[in-house]
Motif scaffolding. Sequence first.
Motif, PDB file in Angstrom:
ATOM      1  N   ALA A   2       0.793  -1.527   0.006  1.00 22.96           N
ATOM      2  CA  ALA A   2       0.002   0.077  -0.066  1.00 22.96           C
ATOM      3  C   ALA A   2       0.337   1.348   0.011  1.00 22.96           C
ATOM      4  O   ALA A   2       1.310   1.255   0.798  1.00 22.96           O
ATOM      5  CB  ALA A   2      -1.086  -0.136   1.554  1.00 22.96           C
ATOM      6  N   SER A   3       0.543   2.119  -1.056  1.00 25.51           N
ATOM      7  CA  SER A   3       1.224   3.813  -0.949  1.00 25.51           C
ATOM      8  C   SER A   3       1.104   4.398   0.585  1.00 25.51           C
ATOM      9  O   SER A   3       0.019   3.499   1.557  1.00 25.51           O
ATOM     10  CB  SER A   3       0.748   4.490  -2.201  1.00 25.51           C
ATOM     11  N   ARG A   4       1.665   4.929   0.578  1.00 28.41           N
ATOM     12  CA  ARG A   4       1.594   6.142   1.747  1.00 28.41           C
ATOM     13  C   ARG A   4       0.517   6.690   2.301  1.00 28.41           C
ATOM     14  O   ARG A   4       0.026   6.763   3.464  1.00 28.41           O
ATOM     15  CB  ARG A   4       2.855   6.529   1.824  1.00 28.41           C
ATOM     16  N   ARG A   5       0.112   7.352   0.845  1.00 32.81           N
ATOM     17  CA  ARG A   5      -1.541   7.985   1.042  1.00 32.81           C
ATOM     18  C   ARG A   5      -2.767   6.915   1.540  1.00 32.81           C
ATOM     19  O   ARG A   5      -2.675   7.377   2.052  1.00 32.81           O
ATOM     20  CB  ARG A   5      -1.500   8.106  -0.543  1.00 32.81           C
ATOM     21  N   TRP A  11      -5.540   4.829   8.551  1.00 27.57           N
ATOM     22  CA  TRP A  11      -5.404   5.808   9.623  1.00 27.57           C
ATOM     23  C   TRP A  11      -6.347   7.000  10.001  1.00 27.57           C
ATOM     24  O   TRP A  11      -7.456   6.387  11.006  1.00 27.57           O
ATOM     25  CB  TRP A  11      -4.082   5.868  10.536  1.00 27.57           C
ATOM     26  N   ALA A  12      -6.825   7.698   9.041  1.00 22.90           N
ATOM     27  CA  ALA A  12      -7.851   8.700   9.117  1.00 22.90           C
ATOM     28  C   ALA A  12      -9.441   8.000   9.265  1.00 22.90           C
ATOM     29  O   ALA A  12      -9.933   8.201  10.204  1.00 22.90           O
ATOM     30  CB  ALA A  12      -7.940   9.391   7.959  1.00 22.90           C
ATOM     31  N   SER A  13      -9.791   6.493   8.813  1.00 23.36           N
ATOM     32  CA  SER A  13     -10.937   5.982   8.500  1.00 23.36           C
ATOM     33  C   SER A  13     -11.003   5.307  10.228  1.00 23.36           C
ATOM     34  O   SER A  13     -11.840   6.222  10.374  1.00 23.36           O
ATOM     35  CB  SER A  13     -10.781   4.681   7.686  1.00 23.36           C
TER      36      SER A  13
END
Length: 190
Positions: A2-5, A11-13
């Motif tokens: 998975a990319s950093r974005r 994590w925000a979710s």
Amino acid sequence: MASRRERRFWWASLASLPVLLAANYAIDAWRNAEDYVGRNELRVSGSVDGQTYAKASWTLNQARLIGDGRDGKITFPGQMRLVVVRLAAKAEDDVGQSWTQCSLTLTDPKRRRWQPLNFILSNDLSRDLDPKATPIDGCDAISRQPPAKGASTIMEEKFVVPADAVPSLSAQLSFASTRPDAISFPLRLN
């Protein structure tokens, strides 16, 4: 991988999940409270004959006790009695839809509540009690065809209640448009 974005979004979710669950819980609790208030009679006031309620003036026309041998030849087994309640209403204004979801119940000081008999059994009992009389419509039927402004109507409901509750019974009337408010008529059946 998975990319950093994508990881930041994940994590925000995950961090927003408790906030969203709490908001969902609060919205559901609010809806449940509104439903509870809309279904229950929380403020019951005593009625004076001719009191205006739901765009009509209401009076207790008749309260009749059957089954103890005093009124008619019908006696009920054990400690059960039939109570017949008639209310008269005169439309003070255009009733319209303000009588929908009509509820006429019997209550006692112990906060017990009795629902009326269904309309088929009620009509059968009316014919048994007085074969020549036309059965009077109940609360639900009257609410579907309310009287015009200035016109009067009578509704009748029948209840089977325990004999020990009879002396302290009150009839409680409410509609969807008036709940949580209701009016109460003491029956005084002694």
